[in-house]
Design an enzyme around this catalytic site. Structure first.
Site, PDB file in Angstrom:
ATOM      1  N   ARG A  86       3.723   3.559 -10.933  1.00 37.98           N
ATOM      2  CA  ARG A  86       2.362   3.387 -11.456  1.00 37.98           C
ATOM      3  C   ARG A  86       2.311   2.200 -12.411  1.00 37.98           C
ATOM      4  O   ARG A  86       3.141   2.072 -13.300  1.00 37.98           O
ATOM      5  CB  ARG A  86       1.947   4.656 -12.200  1.00 37.98           C
ATOM      6  CG  ARG A  86       0.709   4.522 -13.048  1.00 37.98           C
ATOM      7  CD  ARG A  86      -0.553   4.522 -12.193  1.00 37.98           C
ATOM      8  NE  ARG A  86      -1.722   4.168 -12.980  1.00 37.98           N
ATOM      9  CZ  ARG A  86      -2.364   5.000 -13.783  1.00 37.98           C
ATOM     10  NH1 ARG A  86      -1.962   6.236 -13.891  1.00 37.98           N
ATOM     11  NH2 ARG A  86      -3.423   4.592 -14.456  1.00 37.98           N
ATOM     12  N   ARG A  97      -3.886   4.867  -7.146  1.00 35.56           N
ATOM     13  CA  ARG A  97      -2.636   5.002  -7.883  1.00 35.56           C
ATOM     14  C   ARG A  97      -1.693   6.007  -7.223  1.00 35.56           C
ATOM     15  O   ARG A  97      -2.125   6.996  -6.622  1.00 35.56           O
ATOM     16  CB  ARG A  97      -2.878   5.358  -9.348  1.00 35.56           C
ATOM     17  CG  ARG A  97      -3.474   6.693  -9.656  1.00 35.56           C
ATOM     18  CD  ARG A  97      -4.989   6.744  -9.890  1.00 35.56           C
ATOM     19  NE  ARG A  97      -5.652   5.572 -10.399  1.00 35.56           N
ATOM     20  CZ  ARG A  97      -5.921   5.365 -11.677  1.00 35.56           C
ATOM     21  NH1 ARG A  97      -5.580   6.222 -12.590  1.00 35.56           N
ATOM     22  NH2 ARG A  97      -6.578   4.292 -12.040  1.00 35.56           N
ATOM     23  N   ASP A 100      -0.941   9.661 -11.460  1.00 33.97           N
ATOM     24  CA  ASP A 100      -1.642   9.617 -12.738  1.00 33.97           C
ATOM     25  C   ASP A 100      -1.374  10.956 -13.418  1.00 33.97           C
ATOM     26  O   ASP A 100      -1.580  12.011 -12.809  1.00 33.97           O
ATOM     27  CB  ASP A 100      -3.138   9.498 -12.411  1.00 33.97           C
ATOM     28  CG  ASP A 100      -3.982   9.112 -13.591  1.00 33.97           C
ATOM     29  OD1 ASP A 100      -3.430   8.702 -14.623  1.00 33.97           O
ATOM     30  OD2 ASP A 100      -5.216   9.220 -13.476  1.00 33.97           O
ATOM     31  N   ASP A 102      -2.444  12.945 -16.823  1.00 36.24           N
ATOM     32  CA  ASP A 102      -3.309  12.928 -18.003  1.00 36.24           C
ATOM     33  C   ASP A 102      -3.003  14.133 -18.877  1.00 36.24           C
ATOM     34  O   ASP A 102      -2.980  15.270 -18.384  1.00 36.24           O
ATOM     35  CB  ASP A 102      -4.783  12.991 -17.582  1.00 36.24           C
ATOM     36  CG  ASP A 102      -5.268  11.684 -16.978  1.00 36.24           C
ATOM     37  OD1 ASP A 102      -4.743  10.619 -17.355  1.00 36.24           O
ATOM     38  OD2 ASP A 102      -6.167  11.739 -16.120  1.00 36.24           O
TER      39      ASP A 102
HETATM   40  N1  ROI Z   1     -10.955  10.320  -8.638  1.00 38.27           N
HETATM   41  C1  ROI Z   1     -10.449  11.492  -8.224  1.00 38.27           C
HETATM   42  N2  ROI Z   1     -11.102  12.189  -7.292  1.00 38.27           N
HETATM   43  N3  ROI Z   1      -9.287  11.993  -8.734  1.00 38.27           N
HETATM   44  C2  ROI Z   1      -8.578  11.320  -9.682  1.00 38.27           C
HETATM   45  O1  ROI Z   1      -7.512  11.798 -10.118  1.00 38.27           O
HETATM   46  C3  ROI Z   1      -9.088  10.088 -10.147  1.00 38.27           C
HETATM   47  N4  ROI Z   1      -8.448   9.375 -11.107  1.00 38.27           N
HETATM   48  C4  ROI Z   1      -8.958   8.236 -11.587  1.00 38.27           C
HETATM   49  C5  ROI Z   1     -10.254   7.659 -11.117  1.00 38.27           C
HETATM   50  C6  ROI Z   1     -10.030   6.243 -10.649  1.00 38.27           C
HETATM   51  C7  ROI Z   1     -11.232   7.694 -12.270  1.00 38.27           C
HETATM   52  N5  ROI Z   1     -10.819   8.428 -10.027  1.00 38.27           N
HETATM   53  C8  ROI Z   1     -10.295   9.610  -9.598  1.00 38.27           C
HETATM   54  O2  ROI Z   1      -8.309   7.634 -12.558  1.00 38.27           O
END
Ligand code: ROI
Length: 169
Positions: A86, A97, A100, A102
């Site tokens: 990433r 990506r 991710d 969070d």
């Molecule tokens: N959209 C979805 N459906 N799931 C995600 O994890 C996700 N993550 C992001 C952005 C680009 C905002 N869109 C996403 O970071």
């Protein structure tokens, strides 16, 4: 040593075999020091929030019990993301990506620094966080926003469905 607290991590991927990315990420979370994965949600397939010219996402949530402080936990999450290839940059903020991670909620902590905002500033609006989080902690109160179960009932976007293992993602 500090007492363990519960924390919730949102996982998302839409590149490089997302299901394998999430599986590996759950295993890596289980290896974090002073931390236990107490439960993990099922995986959900969701339409991208942001630019539409990218693949659908696979999303899930992990519940942890950890003695790491939030900054240390965040550093570990960034290190796992980096191992998955990433690249965080202003340009890629809304783009596809491979992984991710969070930090959604850390105990009942409310925090705003340049590195970290808690709870995650967008979580109360995002179906791809609220659906898996509601599996693990429907009664969890998101400081400033209310219980997860209620937030999920009022949240319909982006479109989301349960991911069936074996189906294409
Ligand atoms: N959209 C979805 N459906 N799931 C995600 O994890 C996700 N993550 C992001 C952005 C680009 C905002 N869109 C996403 O970071």
């Amino acid at each position: 040593m500090r007492a363990p607290v519960s924390a919730y991590i949102g996982l998302g991927a839409n590149l490089n075999h997302p299901a394998a990315q999430l599986r590996a990420a759950f295993a890596e979370l289980a290896q974090l020091p002073d931390t236990r994965v107490t439960s993990q949600s099922r995986c959900y397939l969701s339409k991208p929030l942001g630019p539409k010219d990218q693949p659908d996402y696979l999303n899930a949530v992990a519940a942890l019990e950890t003695r790491l402080d939030p900054q240390a936990l965040m550093r570990h999450l960034l290190a796992i993301e980096a191992r998955h290839g990433r690249q965080r940059s202003p340009d890629s903020r809304w783009g596809a990506r491979s992984l991710d991670l969070d930090l959604l909620v850390y105990d009942a902590l409310v925090l705003q620094t340049s590195e970290l905002t808690l709870p995650h500033p967008e979580l109360h609006k995002r179906s791809f966080v609220l659906y898996p989080l509601a599996e693990l902690a429907p009664d969890l109160v998101i400081p400033g926003h209310g219980p997860v179960r209620v937030l999920r009932e009022h949240c319909s976007s982006p479109a989301i469905r349960l991911y069936e293992e074996g189906a294409h993602a």
